[in-house]
Structures are given as C-alpha cells and as structure tokens.
Design a protein around this motif. Structure first.
Motif, PDB file in Angstrom:
ATOM      1  N   GLY A 162       2.038  -6.126  -7.700  1.00 60.02           N
ATOM      2  CA  GLY A 162       1.520  -5.070  -8.580  1.00 60.02           C
ATOM      3  C   GLY A 162       2.537  -3.978  -8.885  1.00 60.02           C
ATOM      4  O   GLY A 162       2.814  -3.675 -10.047  1.00 60.02           O
ATOM      5  N   ARG A 222      -8.546  -0.235  -4.521  1.00 60.52           N
ATOM      6  CA  ARG A 222      -8.521  -1.264  -3.487  1.00 60.52           C
ATOM      7  C   ARG A 222      -8.196  -0.696  -2.102  1.00 60.52           C
ATOM      8  O   ARG A 222      -8.744  -1.115  -1.085  1.00 60.52           O
ATOM      9  N   TYR A 223      -7.249   0.258  -2.052  1.00 59.24           N
ATOM     10  CA  TYR A 223      -6.793   0.722  -0.744  1.00 59.24           C
ATOM     11  C   TYR A 223      -7.504   1.991  -0.246  1.00 59.24           C
ATOM     12  O   TYR A 223      -7.273   2.418   0.880  1.00 59.24           O
ATOM     13  N   ASN A 263      -4.870  -0.525  -7.374  1.00 53.67           N
ATOM     14  CA  ASN A 263      -4.360  -0.248  -6.029  1.00 53.67           C
ATOM     15  C   ASN A 263      -5.158   0.893  -5.394  1.00 53.67           C
ATOM     16  O   ASN A 263      -5.585   0.799  -4.235  1.00 53.67           O
TER      17      ASN A 263
HETATM   18 MG   LIG Z   1      -1.601  -3.903  -6.162  1.00 54.15          MG
END
Ligand SMILES: [Mg+2]
Ligand SMILES: Nc1ncnc2c1ncn2[C@@H]1O[C@H](COP(=O)(O)OP(=O)(O)OP(=O)(O)O)[C@@H](O)[C@H]1O
Length: 459
Positions: free
Chosen positions: A421, A366-367, A363
């Motif tokens: 997730g 990704r973010y 996460n």
């Molecule tokens: Mg996630």
C-alpha cells in the motif's frame, strides 16, 4: 606514483622542465664563465704587456721596473690578490714572486691564459714571452701575471644568476597555472560525479552536463548508453510484472467464483466446506496482491512519465474514497470524518490519485482499533495542495517509519495485508512531484500522514 591527476600532470611537467633548466643552466653558466674569463684575461694580458714593455738591458743585465699602473688596473671591490713574476730564460727571477709555477716557454708575444693555484687560492694567470736582443742573440723573458678569481666568480654569478632565477620563476608559474587550471577544468567532471552520485536509484534519465569537454564526452556518452540499457531492462521487468498480474487476475477471479459456487452446494461435508472457505480466503488475498502489483506497476510507469496527466480536483476524489470506505469504517466502529472544503486542483492521473487517498484511508481504518477516529482532510495554499489522513490508532514506531514505504514491508503481521500500500502511495506521490510527510498524530497518538502536491494553475 600517486594516482592524483594533478600530481601526475605536475610530474610530466616538472621532470622535463627541471632537466631543461639543468641543461640550459649549465650552458649558461659556462657562457657566463667564459665571458668573465675573457674580461679578466684582457686585464691580465694588458698588465703583462705593460710589464714586459719595461724589461731592458742595464749594464749587460736584464732588468725591469714594474710600473704601478700595471697592477692598478686590477683594482676591484672584491679584494683580489695580484701576483706577477718576470723570469729570464735561465730561470733567474728578475721581479715578482718566485711562487708562480714555471711553465714551458711559448712563442713570443702570444699570451697564454690558464687556471692555477697559489698559496691555496685559485688563480687565473697569463704568460707572455718577450724576446730581448743581446749582441745578435735573443733572450726570451717570460712575464706571468696572476690574479685570484673572486671578481671573476662574482661576475660569472652576476651574469648567470638572473637567468636561473627567471627560469625557476617560470617553473613556479607553470606549476601554479597547472594547479589552478586543473581545478577549473575538472569542474565539469565533478559535476558529472555529482549528477551520478546524487541520483535516485530509479532515476534513469541521461546525464546532462553543460559545457562538457570534448575529452569527457565519450565517457558521459558511455554512461548514458549504459543508463539507457538499464532503463530498457527495468521497463521490461516492470512490464513483465504488470502483464503477469494482469494475466493472473482473470483465472483468480474465475477461481473465486467457482469456489463460491462450490460452497453453495447442498449436503457439503463440513470439513470440505472449511477447506473451501480457506481456499476462498487465500484466493481473495491473491486477488488483492495481484491488484496491488498491477497498481504498483502502473504507478511506477506514471513515475516515468508514461501516463497522460490532466487537471484533477482532489475534493470529489476524496469524497468518493470516504463514501466507499464508510461501510468498512462502520463495521470496525470507527468514526470516519472528512474535512474537504474549497477546491484542491492538481495535475495528475485521476485513478492513481484516488488510489493514493484510498490506500492511506484504508490503512488508517484497518490499523485503528474500534472506537477510533480517522479524518481525511484536504487543504490548499496558493502553490500547494495537501491531502492528509490522520488517525488515533496505535501509530507506527519511529524506527519503522522510514521503512514502511518499502515494498512488502509490514510493521506487524497481526492483520492481513501485502505491504504494498505505502509503496504504491510513494510511487504515485513521486509521479505527481508530491512530498510525503509521516509523523505521529496529535498528542503523539496514531499516524498523521500527508502528501503535498504542487497546485495546478488554471489554464
Ligand atoms: Mg495498507
Ligand atoms: N495508519 C496506520 N497505523 C498504524 N500502522 C500503519 C498505518 N499505516 C501503515 N501502517 C503500517 O505500515 C505497514 C505498511 O503499510 P502498507 O499499506 O504499505 O502495507 P499493508 O497495509 O500492510 O498492506 P496493503 O496495504 O498492501 O494491503 C503496515 O503493515 C502497518 O504495519
């Protein structure tokens, strides 16, 4: 009637008790009144006899001198008034007041007591007839003695009141005991209520309350049976999702391989190639979704203690995750760092714990936009082990923070993802008695998410 158990029980108690007190109170009052009448009647009869004894013939006429002692026996602190009359059979008043009512003559020497009224006052009176002999003939003389009823009423009250007060005290005591007793005895019921009310929706263990009343046991048993049926149902649903995800994985993987193979064919029409590429992307996200569904089902099963736990050191696990994601981080120009010192032993399931760290780190990478920093850190105290992932990306808006752990919730749809997730992270944390904290990173930037587990003690 009110629905309160306390009030209903009080009604059951108070209505019959009040009726009982009313009936016994009336009987006791009558008894007390009879006793007081008897005492007063005895005085009246004694006085009447004394007066009757003084009636005599004098010069051919009936005559009477009422002795003071005949009236003195009535002396009392209640200031009762005493009346008397002595009448011959022809109605002539020999002594006393003329106002006492005339009554039919009775058998001689048999006293007759009765209640009457005189000068607007209630009076208890006694009639006594004495036969006077006159040259072979008999002349009846009637003596009537009456007394107002103040001392009699006072005596009745003195005899009756204490019993009434005692009975009323008994009722008050019963009411107080019912209220106190109920408060104590309802505690197990309140405990059952707390047990049910404070439950997590997915907490499906039976309710356990110590020292449960025999009367409550069937209710709790029925609730527990209901929970057990619910548990079976929930487990069946989870198994179904896990089985479905498992079954989907093989054909999806096969489809992916076939799509890849198809795209490698020579002389492929560009429009067809584009369609195949889109199908390949969709296939990839479907594989991602089924994998996450499977993981979520596994994590939920672990939360219900269906997985074997072992001692796991989180340091190598986190290291492996960082290594696995290094390429992704590099591709996104993110500085992925790790602060993993010492040992971080917890009791749990290796695969799931790794998935937890991987989801958090993934996460963050990704973010967080390119040029950002992501740190995976482990720290331990004597009792706890904390894994935290900190980034300096856009962060999660405060209003979404409580919802990001819900399955399929996504704060924004700008990037691809299933929204599972963090739901997986929460299930895995719960299964390992971990506590999640989510806050903004340093300087209010990015995300600082941490999971604290109980530290495993070496055997
Ligand atoms: Mg996630
Ligand atoms: N480090 C982060 N920075 C910013 N937003 C985040 C971060 N971690 C999670 N989020 C937000 O929380 C949402 C939920 O995250 P979650 O991991 O559950 O799902 P996802 O990443 O969207 O999908 P999945 O992980 O299943 O592929 C994300 O969609 C994202 O909006």
């Amino acid at each position: 009637m009110s629905n309160s158990l306390r009030i209903r029980l009080l009604w059951w108690l108070l209505v019959p008790l009040a009726l009982y007190v009313f009936v016994t109170g009336k009987t006791e009052y009558d008894n007390a009144r009879r006793t007081a009448d008897l005492v007063q009647d005895n005085q009246l009869v004694a006085s009447a006899r004394m007066i009757a004894g003084e009636v005599e013939w004098r010069d051919g006429f009936l005559n009477v001198d009422v002795p003071p002692a005949a009236l003195e026996i009535f002396a009392s602190p209640y200031r009762d008034q005493v009346f008397y009359s002595v009448r011959a059979d022809d109605g002539r008043l020999l002594a006393g007041t003329p106002d006492l009512p005339a009554r039919p003559l009775l058998a001689p020497d048999v006293p007759d007591s009765y209640d009457t009224q005189l000068h607007g006052q209630r009076v208890r009176a006694v009639d006594l007839v004495r036969l006077m002999y006159d040259n072979g003939a008999t002349r009846p003389v009637r003596v009537t003695v009456g007394k107002t009823v103040r001392s009699r009423d006072a005596m009745t009250q003195q005899l009756w009141r204490p019993q009434l007060v005692r009975q009323l005290e008994m009722i008050a005591l019963a009411v107080a005991l019912v209220c106190i007793g109920l408060t104590f005895e309802l505690r197990p019921l309140m405990k059952v209520k707390d047990e049910v009310a404070d439950r997590d929706p997915m907490q499906l263990e039976p309710i356990r309350v110590e020292r449960l009343h025999t009367e409550l046991r069937p209710i709790v048993d029925a609730i527990n049976q209901c929970i057990a049926r619910l548990g079976v149902q929930v487990a069946a649903q989870r198994r179904f999702i896990a089985d479905a995800a498992h079954q989907l994985r093989t054909p999806l993987t096969l489809l992916g391989t076939q799509l890849q193979f198809a795209r490698q064919q020579e002389g492929l029409n560009p429009a067809l190639d584009e369609a195949l590429a889109a199908m390949h992307r969709s296939n990839r996200s479907m594989v991602g979704l089924t994998n996450k569904l499977l993981l979520l089902a596994q994590a939920e099963a672990a939360d219900n203690s269906q997985l074997a736990m072992e001692g796991v050191d989180l340091v190598p696990l986190a290291m492996e995750v960082v290594e696995d994601l290094a390429l992704l981080a590099q591709a996104r120009e993110i500085d992925l760092g790790a602060e993993l010192h010492g040992a971080a032993p917890v009791l749990g399931h290796r695969g799931l714990l790794q998935a937890l760290i991987a989801n958090l780190a993934e996460n963050a990478i990704r973010y967080t936009g390119s040029g950002g920093h992501v740190t995976v850190a482990l720290s331990a105290t004597t009792d706890t082990v904390t894994v935290s992932v900190i980034d300096d990306g856009p962060g999660i808006p405060a209003e979404s923070r409580s919802r990001v752990f819900e399955p399929f919730f996504r704060a924004s749809n700008d990037t691809e993802g299933t929204g599972l997730g963090l739901a997986i992270v929460r299930e895995i944390a719960d299964a390992h008695h971990g506590e999640i904290t989510l806050k903004a990173g340093e300087g209010g930037k990015g995300v600082d998410i941490a999971v604290t587990f109980p530290r495993a003690t070496p055997k």
